[in-house]
Design an enzyme around this catalytic site. Structure first.
Site, PDB file in Angstrom:
ATOM      1  CG  HIS A 122     -23.335 -20.772 -18.458  1.00 12.49           C
ATOM      2  ND1 HIS A 122     -24.349 -19.919 -18.827  1.00 12.49           N
ATOM      3  CD2 HIS A 122     -22.687 -21.100 -19.606  1.00 12.49           C
ATOM      4  CE1 HIS A 122     -24.305 -19.710 -20.128  1.00 12.49           C
ATOM      5  NE2 HIS A 122     -23.300 -20.420 -20.625  1.00 12.49           N
TER       6      HIS A 122
ATOM      7  CG  HIS B 241     -29.622  -6.622 -15.910  1.00  8.28           C
ATOM      8  ND1 HIS B 241     -30.188  -6.605 -17.161  1.00  8.28           N
ATOM      9  CD2 HIS B 241     -29.855  -7.855 -15.413  1.00  8.28           C
ATOM     10  CE1 HIS B 241     -30.727  -7.786 -17.412  1.00  8.28           C
ATOM     11  NE2 HIS B 241     -30.544  -8.559 -16.354  1.00  8.28           N
TER      12      HIS B 241
ATOM     13  CG  HIS C  85     -22.366 -17.496 -17.683  1.00  7.58           C
ATOM     14  ND1 HIS C  85     -21.948 -17.909 -16.444  1.00  7.58           N
ATOM     15  CD2 HIS C  85     -23.672 -17.158 -17.534  1.00  7.58           C
ATOM     16  CE1 HIS C  85     -22.937 -17.836 -15.578  1.00  7.58           C
ATOM     17  NE2 HIS C  85     -24.000 -17.372 -16.219  1.00  7.58           N
TER      18      HIS C  85
ATOM     19  CG  HIS D 132     -23.145 -13.606 -14.048  1.00  7.87           C
ATOM     20  ND1 HIS D 132     -23.625 -13.394 -15.318  1.00  7.87           N
ATOM     21  CD2 HIS D 132     -23.906 -14.619 -13.540  1.00  7.87           C
ATOM     22  CE1 HIS D 132     -24.617 -14.212 -15.585  1.00  7.87           C
ATOM     23  NE2 HIS D 132     -24.810 -14.983 -14.532  1.00  7.87           N
TER      24      HIS D 132
ATOM     25  CD  GLU E 116     -26.523 -18.367 -14.057  1.00  7.11           C
ATOM     26  OE1 GLU E 116     -26.764 -18.014 -15.236  1.00  7.11           O
ATOM     27  OE2 GLU E 116     -26.005 -17.602 -13.223  1.00  7.11           O
TER      28      GLU E 116
END
Length: 451
Positions: A374, A300, A380, A343, A349
């Site tokens: 976050h 990803h 998270h 991560h 974020e």
């Protein structure tokens, strides 16, 4: 066909191009030829320069526009503070008035306020830095149900990147008109005056105000010369002016200045620019035209591959604010856990949802009109249900997000949250962590235990 199919039509025409030099006039000959400030401008207009950077900024960074208007912007009374601004925007001006927490935060959809217009529907939710030193950013939410009247608003603090979630914004700026709908964004640079009306009823959405520099298209690197947001898809308003000579009227001008609201009055319209030329102007963009990139083998990719606009810092590759979207896209990664991985990030974020369901969250707790934060190194990732589903689902080519559109404001700075965001708005979810990650199951099988 690329692009969003909007239910609300756009009645305006536009020029195209990101950061391109534009010139537009409503009356032929209103733009001077060969110079910017002639002794007498045609038609008795005033020449006025609008500078978005220092005069001596490097040529590739320099932003300025020359306006040719009926009366200069300076023709108004003195500004005075508006008392009502204190509990909506002021908490971001003093670091001690912001609350810093590593706890993961999520908000239910913020209330619509049918009694407020654009100016009074803005609430500062989170920020970092200081607009007085042109450093950092602020994150605001807006909710409004009334048109602005004979009024205009501008921010001296930063560029407004506006992300509508509900309702339509008809934005009349000094440099022309834009209609902005959910699925589109617009940027109104600092100092540009504008009025917002609501042709389709109440509105709600998000703003990332960049105190430092201006938004740019991200570098494409190995991607090459095309992809992500293409410069040709950005739309710029054409000149439009009002002439209220002989019509007695009072206009209010609101200024957001160091996260406080100031008010002045004048006896003529602020929207009297007959012509303009330059590279400092508002613009809008249809997120449906974003050319999404992704893996065609395995793993990803980082969310930076979905960056629409960036507000860079002085350190290459590290942004004060990145605007990232998660649009409809194909997932084909082989032997890959396809949602975002778990991560902890040196960046902060802030996420919002324009419509639909975000593919990394299940259970209906992350809703359109809500948000999550976050902060720096706050752990998270997918919630427990999403992890279980995507760890066991057959891996076939799959299109995700076909009915959804999520976005992220990502910043290298640690974000403080205002008291309005933590308490007053009464939308903070108290069980976000409990519902998302506490139910995660242990799957570890220790091979050493069987020996």
């Amino acid at each position: 066909m690329t692009g969003t199919k909007f239910s609300h039509p756009d009645p305006y025409s536009y020029r195209i191009g990101f950061d391109s030099y534009q010139e537009t006039e409503t009356i032929q000959g209103a733009l001077p030829e060969g110079q910017n400030s002639p002794q007498k401008v045609n038609y008795g207009l005033y020449a006025e320069k609008l500078s978005g950077t220092a005069f001596t900024a490097p040529r590739h960074e320099n932003k300025q526009t020359w306006l040719y208007r009926i009366l200069p912007a300076a023709a108004h009374e003195a500004f005075v503070p508006e008392d009502a601004s204190n509990d909506r925007m002021k908490p971001g001006t003093n670091e001690s008035q912001l609350i810093y927490t590593p706890t993961q935060l999520r908000w239910d959809p913020f209330n619509l306020d049918k009694t407020a217009d654009w100016v009074h529907g803005l609430h500062l939710l989170s920020s970092a830095g200081d607009p007085t030193t042109k450093s950092g950013l602020g994150i605001l939410v807006y909710a409004a149900g009334k048109d602005m009247g004979k009024e205009a608003f501008f921010s001296s603090d930063g560029d407004f990147l506006i992300v509508p979630q509900q309702g339509v914004l008809d934005i009349h700026t000094e440099l022309g008109k834009l209609v902005v709908r959910p699925g589109e964004i617009c940027v109104v640079p600092r100092g540009v005056r504008y009025r917002v009306t609501l042709p389709a009823g109440p509105v709600r959405g998000y703003v990332c105000e960049l105190y430092q520099g201006h938004y740019q298209l991200p570098e494409l690197g190995p991607i090459g010369s095309n992809g992500l947001a293409n410069a040709r898809d950005f739309q710029v308003p054409v000149a439009f002016f009002e002439d209220d000579e002989g019509i007695p009227s009072e206009h209010k001008i609101y200024s957001k200045f160091n996260n406080m609201l100031f008010l002045t009055k004048q006896d003529h319209t602020p929207f009297d620019v007959v012509a303009w030329h330059g590279n400092y102007y508002p613009y809008k963009y249809d997120l449906g035209k974003f050319n999404t990139m992704g893996t065609i083998s395995f793993d990803h990719p980082d969310p930076s591959i979905f960056t629409v606009l960036t507000g860079p810092s002085d350190h290459a590759g590290t942004a004060i604010a990145d605007f990232v979207i998660f649009p409809p896209r194909w997932l084909v990664g082989e032997n890959t856990f396809r949602p975002p991985w778990y991560h902890r990030n040196v960046m902060s974020e802030f996420m919002g949802l324009i419509h639909g369901d975000y593919d990394a969250k299940t259970g209906g707790d992350f809703l359109p009109g809500g948000a999550s934060l976050h902060n720096v190194f706050s752990a998270h990732g997918p919630d427990s249900d999403s992890f279980e589903t995507n760890s066991n689902i057959p891996l076939k080519p799959q299109k995700v997000g076909t009915t959804s559109l999520a976005f992220m404001f990502e910043s290298s700075l640690m974000l403080g949250v205002t008291e309005w965001g933590l308490k007053t708005c009464q939308k903070l979810q108290t069980s976000y962590n409990e519902h998302s990650w506490r139910p995660l199951k242990r799957h570890f099988k220790n091979p050493n235990k069987s020996k």
